[in-house]
Design a protein around this motif. Structure first.
Motif, PDB file in Angstrom:
ATOM      1  N   ALA A 180       6.484   8.670   5.430  1.00  0.00           N
ATOM      2  CA  ALA A 180       6.593   8.384   4.006  1.00  0.00           C
ATOM      3  C   ALA A 180       5.799   7.121   3.697  1.00  0.00           C
ATOM      4  O   ALA A 180       5.877   6.142   4.437  1.00  0.00           O
ATOM      5  N   VAL A 181       5.036   7.170   2.611  1.00  0.00           N
ATOM      6  CA  VAL A 181       4.258   6.012   2.177  1.00  0.00           C
ATOM      7  C   VAL A 181       4.715   5.641   0.769  1.00  0.00           C
ATOM      8  O   VAL A 181       4.566   6.435  -0.161  1.00  0.00           O
ATOM      9  N   ALA A 182       5.284   4.459   0.641  1.00  0.00           N
ATOM     10  CA  ALA A 182       5.773   3.986  -0.650  1.00  0.00           C
ATOM     11  C   ALA A 182       4.655   3.287  -1.408  1.00  0.00           C
ATOM     12  O   ALA A 182       3.642   2.884  -0.828  1.00  0.00           O
ATOM     13  N   ALA A 183       4.862   3.113  -2.700  1.00  0.00           N
ATOM     14  CA  ALA A 183       3.975   2.264  -3.487  1.00  0.00           C
ATOM     15  C   ALA A 183       4.162   0.832  -3.001  1.00  0.00           C
ATOM     16  O   ALA A 183       5.277   0.394  -2.746  1.00  0.00           O
ATOM     17  N   PHE A 184       3.087   0.105  -2.834  1.00  0.00           N
ATOM     18  CA  PHE A 184       3.161  -1.297  -2.434  1.00  0.00           C
ATOM     19  C   PHE A 184       3.512  -2.144  -3.655  1.00  0.00           C
ATOM     20  O   PHE A 184       3.122  -1.816  -4.771  1.00  0.00           O
ATOM     21  N   GLN A 185       4.242  -3.215  -3.452  1.00  0.00           N
ATOM     22  CA  GLN A 185       4.526  -4.151  -4.538  1.00  0.00           C
ATOM     23  C   GLN A 185       3.277  -4.975  -4.826  1.00  0.00           C
ATOM     24  O   GLN A 185       2.525  -5.312  -3.911  1.00  0.00           O
ATOM     25  N   ALA A 186       3.067  -5.325  -6.081  1.00  0.00           N
ATOM     26  CA  ALA A 186       1.978  -6.230  -6.466  1.00  0.00           C
ATOM     27  C   ALA A 186       2.612  -7.544  -6.906  1.00  0.00           C
ATOM     28  O   ALA A 186       3.493  -7.561  -7.767  1.00  0.00           O
ATOM     29  N   ARG A 187       2.187  -8.643  -6.271  1.00  0.00           N
ATOM     30  CA  ARG A 187       2.756  -9.961  -6.567  1.00  0.00           C
ATOM     31  C   ARG A 187       1.644 -10.990  -6.694  1.00  0.00           C
ATOM     32  O   ARG A 187       0.587 -10.841  -6.092  1.00  0.00           O
ATOM     33  N   ASP A 188       1.919 -12.050  -7.445  1.00  0.00           N
ATOM     34  CA  ASP A 188       0.956 -13.143  -7.542  1.00  0.00           C
ATOM     35  C   ASP A 188       1.199 -14.134  -6.398  1.00  0.00           C
ATOM     36  O   ASP A 188       2.106 -13.952  -5.576  1.00  0.00           O
ATOM     37  N   VAL A 230       3.169  -5.292   0.437  1.00  0.00           N
ATOM     38  CA  VAL A 230       2.905  -6.113  -0.744  1.00  0.00           C
ATOM     39  C   VAL A 230       1.406  -6.364  -0.855  1.00  0.00           C
ATOM     40  O   VAL A 230       0.733  -6.562   0.159  1.00  0.00           O
ATOM     41  N   ILE A 231       0.919  -6.336  -2.068  1.00  0.00           N
ATOM     42  CA  ILE A 231      -0.448  -6.783  -2.369  1.00  0.00           C
ATOM     43  C   ILE A 231      -0.299  -8.100  -3.115  1.00  0.00           C
ATOM     44  O   ILE A 231       0.286  -8.149  -4.189  1.00  0.00           O
ATOM     45  N   VAL A 232      -0.798  -9.177  -2.519  1.00  0.00           N
ATOM     46  CA  VAL A 232      -0.692 -10.503  -3.126  1.00  0.00           C
ATOM     47  C   VAL A 232      -2.052 -10.887  -3.696  1.00  0.00           C
ATOM     48  O   VAL A 232      -3.062 -10.827  -2.997  1.00  0.00           O
ATOM     49  N   THR A 233      -2.057 -11.269  -4.960  1.00  0.00           N
ATOM     50  CA  THR A 233      -3.266 -11.750  -5.610  1.00  0.00           C
ATOM     51  C   THR A 233      -3.168 -13.261  -5.728  1.00  0.00           C
ATOM     52  O   THR A 233      -2.234 -13.790  -6.328  1.00  0.00           O
ATOM     53  N   ASP A 234      -4.132 -13.963  -5.126  1.00  0.00           N
ATOM     54  CA  ASP A 234      -4.076 -15.428  -5.110  1.00  0.00           C
ATOM     55  C   ASP A 234      -4.707 -16.030  -6.361  1.00  0.00           C
ATOM     56  O   ASP A 234      -5.136 -15.319  -7.268  1.00  0.00           O
ATOM     57  N   GLU A 235      -4.775 -17.368  -6.372  1.00  0.00           N
ATOM     58  CA  GLU A 235      -5.296 -18.096  -7.533  1.00  0.00           C
ATOM     59  C   GLU A 235      -6.761 -17.778  -7.817  1.00  0.00           C
ATOM     60  O   GLU A 235      -7.238 -17.935  -8.934  1.00  0.00           O
ATOM     61  N   ASP A 286      -8.050 -14.859  -7.642  1.00  0.00           N
ATOM     62  CA  ASP A 286      -8.078 -13.445  -7.989  1.00  0.00           C
ATOM     63  C   ASP A 286      -8.502 -12.568  -6.804  1.00  0.00           C
ATOM     64  O   ASP A 286      -9.081 -11.509  -6.979  1.00  0.00           O
ATOM     65  N   GLN A 287      -8.245 -13.059  -5.593  1.00  0.00           N
ATOM     66  CA  GLN A 287      -8.488 -12.303  -4.370  1.00  0.00           C
ATOM     67  C   GLN A 287      -7.184 -11.592  -3.988  1.00  0.00           C
ATOM     68  O   GLN A 287      -6.119 -12.206  -4.017  1.00  0.00           O
ATOM     69  N   SER A 288      -7.281 -10.341  -3.607  1.00  0.00           N
ATOM     70  CA  SER A 288      -6.092  -9.587  -3.203  1.00  0.00           C
ATOM     71  C   SER A 288      -5.999  -9.505  -1.689  1.00  0.00           C
ATOM     72  O   SER A 288      -7.007  -9.332  -1.003  1.00  0.00           O
ATOM     73  N   HIS A 289      -4.769  -9.626  -1.191  1.00  0.00           N
ATOM     74  CA  HIS A 289      -4.490  -9.545   0.239  1.00  0.00           C
ATOM     75  C   HIS A 289      -3.364  -8.537   0.438  1.00  0.00           C
ATOM     76  O   HIS A 289      -2.312  -8.659  -0.194  1.00  0.00           O
ATOM     77  N   VAL A 290      -3.589  -7.563   1.303  1.00  0.00           N
ATOM     78  CA  VAL A 290      -2.582  -6.547   1.583  1.00  0.00           C
ATOM     79  C   VAL A 290      -1.749  -7.005   2.782  1.00  0.00           C
ATOM     80  O   VAL A 290      -2.278  -7.386   3.813  1.00  0.00           O
TER      81      VAL A 290
END
Length: 108
Positions: free
Chosen positions: A8-16, A92-97, A99-103
């Protein structure tokens, strides 16, 4: 899930960068992409594997809830048991200051 090997693959959370949840389709799109890739690999190896895998994506699974890895792990365990998944992929996908995204993938 009813396969011999259930993924099962869930939707990843998007966070700042501060951990605040973002409104974004990126987590759903990533989860759906991963579901397609995993399903495709299973189909390509079907003759060799001799098993019946089942792969579910964000449409069937939902997002794993939790503000931190421990909370997400607990929710993932309950979700995996409920849907009978052998492997659950989320994160989680984290978007930094800048605007770079990190999975940050997480697995149960």
């Amino acid at each position: 899930m009813t396969g011999q090997f259930n993924v099962a693959v869930a939707a990843f959370q998007a966070r700042d960068a501060d951990g605040k949840k973002l409104r974004s389709d990126d987590g759903y799109l990533l989860g759906n992409y991963l579901r397609g890739e995993i399903d495709g690999q299973f189909k390509a190896a079907q003759e060799t594997l001799k098993l019946q895998p089942q792969v579910w994506g964000p449409d069937q699974v939902r997002e794993v809830k939790g503000e931190n890895p421990e909370e997400r792990r607990a929710d993932a365990a309950a979700l995996a048991e409920r849907i009978r998944a052998h492997v659950l992929i989320y994160g989680v996908i984290v978007t930094d200051e800048k605007d770079q995204s990190h999975v940050i993938p997480e697995f149960f």
